[in-house]
Each structure stands twice: as C-alpha cells, then as structure tokens.
Write a protein that holds these residues in place. Structure first.
Motif, PDB file in Angstrom:
ATOM      1  N   ALA A   1     -24.990  12.043  -6.091  1.00 37.35           N
ATOM      2  CA  ALA A   1     -24.481  12.993  -5.096  1.00 37.35           C
ATOM      3  C   ALA A   1     -23.833  14.211  -5.767  1.00 37.35           C
ATOM      4  O   ALA A   1     -24.003  15.343  -5.310  1.00 37.35           O
ATOM      5  CB  ALA A   1     -23.486  12.285  -4.192  1.00 37.35           C
ATOM      6  N   ASP A   2     -23.122  13.964  -6.854  1.00 38.85           N
ATOM      7  CA  ASP A   2     -22.494  15.044  -7.629  1.00 38.85           C
ATOM      8  C   ASP A   2     -23.467  16.168  -7.973  1.00 38.85           C
ATOM      9  O   ASP A   2     -23.099  17.338  -8.006  1.00 38.85           O
ATOM     10  CB  ASP A   2     -22.066  14.444  -8.983  1.00 38.85           C
ATOM     11  N   ASN A   3     -24.705  15.788  -8.290  1.00 38.09           N
ATOM     12  CA  ASN A   3     -25.727  16.772  -8.658  1.00 38.09           C
ATOM     13  C   ASN A   3     -26.532  17.259  -7.459  1.00 38.09           C
ATOM     14  O   ASN A   3     -26.807  18.443  -7.341  1.00 38.09           O
ATOM     15  CB  ASN A   3     -26.690  16.182  -9.693  1.00 38.09           C
ATOM     16  N   THR A   4     -26.893  16.323  -6.573  1.00 34.84           N
ATOM     17  CA  THR A   4     -27.800  16.720  -5.497  1.00 34.84           C
ATOM     18  C   THR A   4     -27.082  17.488  -4.388  1.00 34.84           C
ATOM     19  O   THR A   4     -27.667  18.342  -3.743  1.00 34.84           O
ATOM     20  CB  THR A   4     -28.472  15.487  -4.847  1.00 34.84           C
ATOM     21  N   ASP A   5     -25.815  17.157  -4.169  1.00 39.16           N
ATOM     22  CA  ASP A   5     -25.111  17.764  -3.033  1.00 39.16           C
ATOM     23  C   ASP A   5     -24.350  19.025  -3.426  1.00 39.16           C
ATOM     24  O   ASP A   5     -23.583  19.565  -2.634  1.00 39.16           O
ATOM     25  CB  ASP A   5     -24.149  16.739  -2.387  1.00 39.16           C
ATOM     26  N   ASN A   6     -24.564  19.468  -4.664  1.00 33.95           N
ATOM     27  CA  ASN A   6     -23.955  20.706  -5.130  1.00 33.95           C
ATOM     28  C   ASN A   6     -25.097  21.675  -5.430  1.00 33.95           C
ATOM     29  O   ASN A   6     -25.886  21.481  -6.349  1.00 33.95           O
ATOM     30  CB  ASN A   6     -23.131  20.402  -6.395  1.00 33.95           C
ATOM     31  N   LYS A   7     -25.172  22.731  -4.592  1.00 37.00           N
ATOM     32  CA  LYS A   7     -26.320  23.636  -4.640  1.00 37.00           C
ATOM     33  C   LYS A   7     -26.530  24.237  -6.047  1.00 37.00           C
ATOM     34  O   LYS A   7     -27.665  24.275  -6.554  1.00 37.00           O
ATOM     35  CB  LYS A   7     -26.076  24.764  -3.632  1.00 37.00           C
ATOM     36  N   ASP A   8     -25.440  24.679  -6.665  1.00 37.47           N
ATOM     37  CA  ASP A   8     -25.549  25.322  -7.983  1.00 37.47           C
ATOM     38  C   ASP A   8     -26.052  24.346  -9.044  1.00 37.47           C
ATOM     39  O   ASP A   8     -26.892  24.684  -9.883  1.00 37.47           O
ATOM     40  CB  ASP A   8     -24.191  25.883  -8.429  1.00 37.47           C
ATOM     41  N   ARG A   9     -25.496  23.143  -8.986  1.00 34.62           N
ATOM     42  CA  ARG A   9     -25.908  22.153  -9.995  1.00 34.62           C
ATOM     43  C   ARG A   9     -27.372  21.767  -9.806  1.00 34.62           C
ATOM     44  O   ARG A   9     -28.137  21.675 -10.773  1.00 34.62           O
ATOM     45  CB  ARG A   9     -25.027  20.901  -9.926  1.00 34.62           C
ATOM     46  N   LEU A  10     -27.772  21.549  -8.542  1.00 34.91           N
ATOM     47  CA  LEU A  10     -29.162  21.148  -8.310  1.00 34.91           C
ATOM     48  C   LEU A  10     -30.120  22.259  -8.738  1.00 34.91           C
ATOM     49  O   LEU A  10     -31.142  22.010  -9.398  1.00 34.91           O
ATOM     50  CB  LEU A  10     -29.375  20.776  -6.837  1.00 34.91           C
ATOM     51  N   GLU A  11     -29.763  23.503  -8.427  1.00 34.63           N
ATOM     52  CA  GLU A  11     -30.632  24.619  -8.825  1.00 34.63           C
ATOM     53  C   GLU A  11     -30.724  24.702 -10.354  1.00 34.63           C
ATOM     54  O   GLU A  11     -31.815  24.865 -10.921  1.00 34.63           O
ATOM     55  CB  GLU A  11     -30.109  25.949  -8.258  1.00 34.63           C
ATOM     56  N   ALA A  12     -29.580  24.554 -11.017  1.00 34.78           N
ATOM     57  CA  ALA A  12     -29.571  24.640 -12.487  1.00 34.78           C
ATOM     58  C   ALA A  12     -30.456  23.548 -13.091  1.00 34.78           C
ATOM     59  O   ALA A  12     -31.185  23.784 -14.069  1.00 34.78           O
ATOM     60  CB  ALA A  12     -28.131  24.512 -12.997  1.00 34.78           C
TER      61      ALA A  12
ATOM     62  N   VAL B   1     -43.074  17.773 -17.301  1.00 31.36           N
ATOM     63  CA  VAL B   1     -41.983  16.981 -16.716  1.00 31.36           C
ATOM     64  C   VAL B   1     -42.563  16.125 -15.594  1.00 31.36           C
ATOM     65  O   VAL B   1     -43.217  16.642 -14.684  1.00 31.36           O
ATOM     66  CB  VAL B   1     -40.875  17.889 -16.128  1.00 31.36           C
ATOM     67  N   TYR B   2     -42.342  14.819 -15.681  1.00 30.06           N
ATOM     68  CA  TYR B   2     -42.777  13.905 -14.622  1.00 30.06           C
ATOM     69  C   TYR B   2     -41.541  13.523 -13.839  1.00 30.06           C
ATOM     70  O   TYR B   2     -40.587  12.961 -14.388  1.00 30.06           O
ATOM     71  CB  TYR B   2     -43.446  12.672 -15.250  1.00 30.06           C
ATOM     72  N   LEU B   3     -41.527  13.853 -12.549  1.00 30.24           N
ATOM     73  CA  LEU B   3     -40.288  13.778 -11.771  1.00 30.24           C
ATOM     74  C   LEU B   3     -40.463  12.927 -10.508  1.00 30.24           C
ATOM     75  O   LEU B   3     -40.803  13.445  -9.443  1.00 30.24           O
ATOM     76  CB  LEU B   3     -39.890  15.220 -11.402  1.00 30.24           C
ATOM     77  N   PRO B   4     -40.207  11.610 -10.605  1.00 32.29           N
ATOM     78  CA  PRO B   4     -40.234  10.789  -9.389  1.00 32.29           C
ATOM     79  C   PRO B   4     -38.962  11.104  -8.581  1.00 32.29           C
ATOM     80  O   PRO B   4     -37.856  10.877  -9.057  1.00 32.29           O
ATOM     81  CB  PRO B   4     -40.186   9.346  -9.915  1.00 32.29           C
ATOM     82  N   LEU B   5     -39.162  11.636  -7.386  1.00 31.22           N
ATOM     83  CA  LEU B   5     -38.043  12.221  -6.658  1.00 31.22           C
ATOM     84  C   LEU B   5     -37.391  11.229  -5.694  1.00 31.22           C
ATOM     85  O   LEU B   5     -38.044  10.711  -4.784  1.00 31.22           O
ATOM     86  CB  LEU B   5     -38.557  13.449  -5.893  1.00 31.22           C
ATOM     87  N   HIS B   6     -36.122  10.992  -5.890  1.00 33.48           N
ATOM     88  CA  HIS B   6     -35.324  10.151  -4.980  1.00 33.48           C
ATOM     89  C   HIS B   6     -35.272  10.845  -3.611  1.00 33.48           C
ATOM     90  O   HIS B   6     -35.173  12.069  -3.540  1.00 33.48           O
ATOM     91  CB  HIS B   6     -33.923  10.030  -5.586  1.00 33.48           C
ATOM     92  N   PRO B   7     -35.301  10.076  -2.512  1.00 35.16           N
ATOM     93  CA  PRO B   7     -35.314  10.718  -1.182  1.00 35.16           C
ATOM     94  C   PRO B   7     -34.118  11.635  -0.932  1.00 35.16           C
ATOM     95  O   PRO B   7     -34.250  12.664  -0.250  1.00 35.16           O
ATOM     96  CB  PRO B   7     -35.317   9.543  -0.201  1.00 35.16           C
ATOM     97  N   ARG B   8     -32.958  11.257  -1.475  1.00 39.28           N
ATOM     98  CA  ARG B   8     -31.778  12.122  -1.304  1.00 39.28           C
ATOM     99  C   ARG B   8     -32.031  13.498  -1.944  1.00 39.28           C
ATOM    100  O   ARG B   8     -31.758  14.532  -1.346  1.00 39.28           O
ATOM    101  CB  ARG B   8     -30.565  11.474  -1.987  1.00 39.28           C
ATOM    102  N   THR B   9     -32.602  13.481  -3.141  1.00 36.48           N
ATOM    103  CA  THR B   9     -32.848  14.722  -3.874  1.00 36.48           C
ATOM    104  C   THR B   9     -33.902  15.560  -3.151  1.00 36.48           C
ATOM    105  O   THR B   9     -33.767  16.780  -3.018  1.00 36.48           O
ATOM    106  CB  THR B   9     -33.315  14.382  -5.311  1.00 36.48           C
ATOM    107  N   LYS B  10     -34.942  14.873  -2.684  1.00 36.00           N
ATOM    108  CA  LYS B  10     -36.011  15.575  -1.967  1.00 36.00           C
ATOM    109  C   LYS B  10     -35.443  16.297  -0.743  1.00 36.00           C
ATOM    110  O   LYS B  10     -35.732  17.482  -0.511  1.00 36.00           O
ATOM    111  CB  LYS B  10     -37.075  14.555  -1.529  1.00 36.00           C
ATOM    112  N   SER B  11     -34.607  15.605   0.003  1.00 40.99           N
ATOM    113  CA  SER B  11     -34.122  16.243   1.232  1.00 40.99           C
ATOM    114  C   SER B  11     -33.169  17.389   0.919  1.00 40.99           C
ATOM    115  O   SER B  11     -33.143  18.399   1.629  1.00 40.99           O
ATOM    116  CB  SER B  11     -33.541  15.213   2.200  1.00 40.99           C
ATOM    117  N   LYS B  12     -32.417  17.283  -0.169  1.00 41.45           N
ATOM    118  CA  LYS B  12     -31.524  18.386  -0.552  1.00 41.45           C
ATOM    119  C   LYS B  12     -32.330  19.597  -1.039  1.00 41.45           C
ATOM    120  O   LYS B  12     -31.982  20.747  -0.762  1.00 41.45           O
ATOM    121  CB  LYS B  12     -30.544  17.929  -1.638  1.00 41.45           C
ATOM    122  N   ILE B  13     -33.410  19.353  -1.766  1.00 46.33           N
ATOM    123  CA  ILE B  13     -34.263  20.461  -2.233  1.00 46.33           C
ATOM    124  C   ILE B  13     -34.813  21.226  -1.023  1.00 46.33           C
ATOM    125  O   ILE B  13     -34.811  22.456  -0.984  1.00 46.33           O
ATOM    126  CB  ILE B  13     -35.404  19.919  -3.135  1.00 46.33           C
ATOM    127  N   GLU B  14     -35.220  20.462  -0.005  1.00 45.86           N
ATOM    128  CA  GLU B  14     -35.743  21.106   1.215  1.00 45.86           C
ATOM    129  C   GLU B  14     -34.628  21.869   1.935  1.00 45.86           C
ATOM    130  O   GLU B  14     -34.798  23.009   2.351  1.00 45.86           O
ATOM    131  CB  GLU B  14     -36.362  20.051   2.136  1.00 45.86           C
TER     132      GLU B  14
END
Ligand code: UD1
Length: 356
Positions: free
Chosen positions: A204-215, A227-240
């Motif tokens: 959550a620290d990374n996915t729920d912080n816009k700046d950190r996720l973008e970085a 890069v092979y990136l299996p995406l956790h559903p939490r991360t996927k929904s935050k990216i969207e």
C-alpha cells in the motif's frame, strides 16, 4: 487435538501447503479460508497447484476497508470457532486474516500458534506491522524464522513460547522447485535465462502513493533489460485510477501479466537477472534462488537478506534502476540462515509436545 487454521491470502496459502501436509499426520486440522484474496489467480490456483486441502469453511469476506474487512472476519471466524470448539488456533504471517484469527482466539481464551512470529519493519504505518505486533502479543507459541525475529520479541518482553525454527517458505521452495522446473519452461514466457528483471509491486505504501507508484513505473520503463511484471490487483487498479497506463504501454521493455502461480513464480525467480519487489516473501525467495534483489521500500523485516549482500533497500522516489542493475554483485549465502527446509516438521513436533 483439533487445530483451526485461519488464512486467506496468497502468501499464507504457500505456507499452509508446506505445514498442513505435516500437521495432518499428528493433528486434526480444520481449515478456514477468509477469502481475503478471492480471484482465481490470487487464491484458487494455489489450492490447485500446491494440493492444499479443500477449506472446511469459505468465509468469502473479500476486499474492503481495513476496519470493515477485519470486522467482518471477526464476526465470521468467531461463529466458526464457537461451532468447532478447537483446542488451538493457528495463524500465519501478518495479514488482516492473521489479526482477525488471533483476536477471536484471544477473546475466547484459545491458545494461538503464530507461524512467522517476531518480524518487525519498525514502520507502524504498514498495516502488516500492526498485525504482526498485535498477533505476537496474544500468541502462546511463537515460531520465529530467524534469530533477529527472536530478539525482536525479546525486546518487547516476549520470552515464553518462542522457538527459532527457520522459515517454512524455505521448506516450500525446497519441496516445489523441482516441480516448477518439470511443469514450466522459461521459453513459455518468452524469456531468456538471466536477461530479464522480474518485478512485483503491491505494498500500500507504494501503490497508494501516486508519486511513488509513478516513480516505480518510470524506473522500470527506463532500463534496457526486459521487465516481466505480474501485476497484483491492487496495483492494477491504482494504475488505472491514476491514469498511468500510458507509461506501461509506451515502454517497449515491459510485459505486464496477471498474477502468476507459485510454481511459475519460482521458475522465473530462478532465471531472472535481478528481482525488483516490495514483497516480503519475494525478497527471501530471491535470496534462496541466489538472485540479486532490489527492494523498493524504506525498511525491511528480512534484514538478513541485506546483511548477506543479496538484497538492497532503495527509496522508490530516488531509484536509478539502470545504474543499480549495471553494478549488481553477488552476495554471500549464509549457511542455515532460514533453517534447513524442515521447519514444518520442527513446528509440528513442538506443537505435539506442547499440546499433548
Ligand atoms: C495482503 C496483506 C499483505 C500480503 C499481501 C499479499 C493485509 C493488510 N495485507 O495485501 O500482508 O503481503 O496480501 O498479496 O492483510 N484484490 C483483488 N483480488 C484479490 C485480492 C485483492 O482484486 O484476489 C484487490 C482489491 O481491490 C483489494 C486490493 O486488491 O482492495 C488489496 O487487497 P487486500 O486484501 O487489502 O490485500 P493485499 O494488498 O493483497
């Protein structure tokens, strides 16, 4: 004696697979699945692939805010416990399912066994840290994977019932690596040995912080390696939610896939050039596979992986992944750091003596 095991997330299923097969030789086990993880690729595939016994109870709680999710679990778990009248409640790790199981058991005065006790990141903003601390303080038997975990407990005044037994995740790797190599080939994934970076991000620290996720996404996009990136559903929904899809789409080197199975993960970890993650379990699996790991967090509870030189902590906001990857060096494995792959047996034998 009747043991009631409570779990519900992907990492707990891996640990249950390692422990249940030994536990059931000496105890009656009733398995309660909270349903905290519910997508097939986050839960069902683990039951199927790892031959985990079918749960006796599927609570189907699913996602919600921390309070509501944990609260629903408390209500549902208490009902099961009242019906089953177990002698012992067994919980794993640091999730909301762990906390719910431990809380219900402590209120009903049922002894609690906590597997993966004593871990601390010393960051109380992590929900997992709160779950660990609270669970450890109400547990009867605390199975710590490392010496550091034992001393963390000592520092909090917990000395009784603590056993250093190694890590059941090491048992899981020992048991499953060969199966992974039999079942999957690297070429299925379109990848080549030691030429790609395996990435997993979900804290959550990374996915729920816009700046950190973008970085983090930009760091992946900036490197030459695939890069092979299996995406956790939490991360996927935050990216969207943040509208970050273009970063991934424009990057030629990133392959985004849905969450993969445990055996697939083991195979890819083994063949990766490096692993970039914020997962606790994956940091250790990198160490087991002797693959350099970059952990995008400010702290880790698995400090031994850092001391051994196989893992490094990097602040996602300052990460220069290209430079890090071109300066990678191998660490030094430390003999027996996480046990000998027989932790489950040791746990069950201690439980047998204690509860007989
Ligand atoms: C949980 C644990 C964490 C563990 C991680 C492994 C807590 C506080 N955290 O975090 O310790 O390392 O699992 O993955 O218990 N979702 C789905 N499908 C699923 C599961 C989750 O879509 O099968 C989505 C939901 O949108 C949900 C979000 O993922 O809101 C987060 O799920 P949550 O149950 O909070 O746990 P994790 O973030 O996975």
């Amino acid at each position: 004696k009747k043991i009631l095991t409570i779990a519900g997330t992907r990492p707990q299923l891996v640990k249950i697979a390692a422990v249940s097969r030994v536990l059931r030789q000496s105890f009656e086990e009733v398995l309660v699945n909270t349903g905290q993880h519910y997508d097939y690729n986050m839960a069902g595939v683990f039951f199927d692939e790892l031959n985990i016994p079918k749960p006796d109870y599927d609570l189907g709680i699913g996602s919600d805010s921390h309070g509501r999710q944990t609260g629903k679990m408390l209500i549902a778990v208490e009902e099961v416990v009242e019906k089953e009248q177990p002698d012992v409640i067994l919980v794993y790790g640091d999730t909301n399912s762990t906390l719910a199981g431990a809380t219900v058991a402590s209120k009903l005065h049922i002894p609690i066994v906590h597997i993966e006790a004593g871990l601390r990141s010393y960051n109380k903003k992590m929900p997992e840290e709160i779950n660990r601390i609270l669970t450890d303080h109400v547990s009867t038997l605390l199975f710590a994977p490392t010496d550091v975990a034992v001393s963390n407990l000592e520092n909090e005044g917990i000395n009784n019932g603590v056993y250093q037994v190694g890590d059941v995740m090491y048992d899981a790797v020992q048991f499953n690596m060969e199966l992974a190599e039999q079942k999957y080939k690297l070429s299925y994934f379109g990848l080549e040995h030691k030429s790609f970076v395996l990435g997993t991000i979900h804290r959550a620290d990374n996915t729920d912080n816009k700046d950190r996720l973008e970085a983090i996404l930009r760091a992946f996009a900036s490197i030459e390696e695939e890069v092979y990136l299996p995406l956790h559903p939490r991360t996927k929904s935050k990216i969207e939610q943040y509208g970050f899809e273009p970063i991934l789409e424009q990057a030629r080197n990133i392959t985004v896939v849905a969450p993969i199975s445990y055996l697939e993960m083991l195979l890819l970890e083994k063949h990766a050039k490096a692993i970039v993650t914020d997962s606790g379990g994956v940091q250790k699996e990198a160490y087991f596979a002797k693959v350099p790991c970059v952990t995008l967090r400010d702290q880790t509870e698995w400090v031994e992986t850092i001391d051994s030189g196989w893992n490094q902590l990097v602040n996602p906001l300052k990460v220069d992944l290209g430079t890090i990857l071109s300066n990678l060096t191998d660490g030094k494995p430390i003999e027996g750091l996480y046990g000998d792959g027989k932790s489950a047996r040791e746990i069950v034998s201690i439980m047998h003596d204690y509860f007989k």
